[in-house]
Design a protein around this motif. Sequence first.
Motif, PDB file in Angstrom:
ATOM      1  N   LEU A  89       0.855  -1.185   0.000  1.00  0.00           N
ATOM      2  CA  LEU A  89       0.000   0.000   0.000  1.00  0.00           C
ATOM      3  C   LEU A  89       0.891   1.234   0.000  1.00  0.00           C
ATOM      4  CD1 LEU A  89      -2.698  -1.120   2.593  1.00  0.00           C
ATOM      5  CD2 LEU A  89      -2.749  -1.297   0.089  1.00  0.00           C
ATOM      6  N   LEU A  90       0.659   2.138  -0.951  1.00  0.00           N
ATOM      7  CA  LEU A  90       1.562   3.258  -1.174  1.00  0.00           C
ATOM      8  C   LEU A  90       1.205   4.503  -0.371  1.00  0.00           C
ATOM      9  CD1 LEU A  90       2.002   3.000  -5.057  1.00  0.00           C
ATOM     10  CD2 LEU A  90       3.335   1.891  -3.232  1.00  0.00           C
ATOM     11  N   PRO A 170      -1.604   8.338   3.095  1.00  0.00           N
ATOM     12  CA  PRO A 170      -1.742   7.325   2.045  1.00  0.00           C
ATOM     13  C   PRO A 170      -1.996   7.962   0.677  1.00  0.00           C
ATOM     14  CG  PRO A 170      -3.781   7.511   3.266  1.00  0.00           C
ATOM     15  CD  PRO A 170      -2.769   8.388   3.973  1.00  0.00           C
ATOM     16  N   LEU A 171      -1.602   7.265  -0.360  1.00  0.00           N
ATOM     17  CA  LEU A 171      -1.952   7.660  -1.724  1.00  0.00           C
ATOM     18  C   LEU A 171      -3.343   7.112  -1.997  1.00  0.00           C
ATOM     19  CD1 LEU A 171      -1.049   8.972  -4.403  1.00  0.00           C
ATOM     20  CD2 LEU A 171      -0.156   6.728  -5.077  1.00  0.00           C
ATOM     21  N   ILE A 172      -4.236   7.971  -2.492  1.00  0.00           N
ATOM     22  CA  ILE A 172      -5.585   7.526  -2.817  1.00  0.00           C
ATOM     23  C   ILE A 172      -5.882   7.810  -4.282  1.00  0.00           C
ATOM     24  CG2 ILE A 172      -6.455   7.811  -0.468  1.00  0.00           C
ATOM     25  CD1 ILE A 172      -7.936  10.342  -1.553  1.00  0.00           C
ATOM     26  N   HIS A 173      -6.887   7.128  -4.788  1.00  0.00           N
ATOM     27  CA  HIS A 173      -7.371   7.336  -6.147  1.00  0.00           C
ATOM     28  C   HIS A 173      -8.815   7.802  -6.035  1.00  0.00           C
ATOM     29  CE1 HIS A 173      -8.681   6.145 -10.258  1.00  0.00           C
ATOM     30  NE2 HIS A 173      -7.484   6.612 -10.538  1.00  0.00           N
ATOM     31  N   GLU A 177      -8.005  10.462 -10.506  1.00  0.00           N
ATOM     32  CA  GLU A 177      -6.695  11.056 -10.213  1.00  0.00           C
ATOM     33  C   GLU A 177      -6.166  10.542  -8.882  1.00  0.00           C
ATOM     34  OE1 GLU A 177      -6.934  15.292 -10.253  1.00  0.00           O
ATOM     35  OE2 GLU A 177      -7.778  15.369 -12.265  1.00  0.00           O
ATOM     36  N   TYR A 178      -4.857  10.668  -8.717  1.00  0.00           N
ATOM     37  CA  TYR A 178      -4.244  10.367  -7.430  1.00  0.00           C
ATOM     38  C   TYR A 178      -4.387  11.584  -6.528  1.00  0.00           C
ATOM     39  CZ  TYR A 178      -1.990   6.381  -9.678  1.00  0.00           C
ATOM     40  OH  TYR A 178      -1.754   5.215 -10.331  1.00  0.00           O
ATOM     41  N   GLY A 179      -4.471  11.326  -5.223  1.00  0.00           N
ATOM     42  CA  GLY A 179      -4.578  12.415  -4.261  1.00  0.00           C
ATOM     43  C   GLY A 179      -4.048  11.979  -2.917  1.00  0.00           C
TER      44      GLY A 179
END
Length: 186
Positions: A89-90, A170-173, A177-179
């Motif tokens: 998980l990024l 955390p990186l979310i989608h 888009e990524y956020g």
Amino acid sequence: MELDGPLHAHTLTADEPTHADINAFRTLSADMASGVGVVSTVHRRRDNAATVSGVLPVSYDPPTMLVSLYEQSRICEAVTGSGTWALSLLTAEQQGTANWLASPGNPVEGLLSQVPFTRGPATGAALMSGALAWFELKTIAVHEAATHLLIVGEVLSMGRDIPGAAADDPLIHFAGEYGRLRRGTV
């Protein structure tokens, strides 16, 4: 995209979804925020990895997770062929890794030469260095779902590779888009 009626609805009427149906679904389903991760495995002595956002913890007892993979993708073939895989998980700082591993036409050789990683203790699959959390899994079920396969895995090992504050970022989608989603700001 235009939606009709007082509820702003789009009703599918044909046996097969139309282009308009697919676009409406794509637009509306993009309103679900999801975490971003990397699925990796070693198959035929070669590293395989891809960015994913279709991930779900299924059960705590035993620890089980599910990932949705496009059936025609290299990563799907590798994961189903190897029987074991890893999920990292990024964090928001790893957006470059997510972009690289989501790019179509990535090279088969040297795919992971641009991203820092370590090897998982149970599967030997690549774990992204600095990941928010990581899991190594053994496939226990595969289910067909339209153009994707749902791969269910039982956790063999898990951990975290980051200190302190990055765990809150955390990186979310979301909305295509990524956020970022900083803990405590929701």
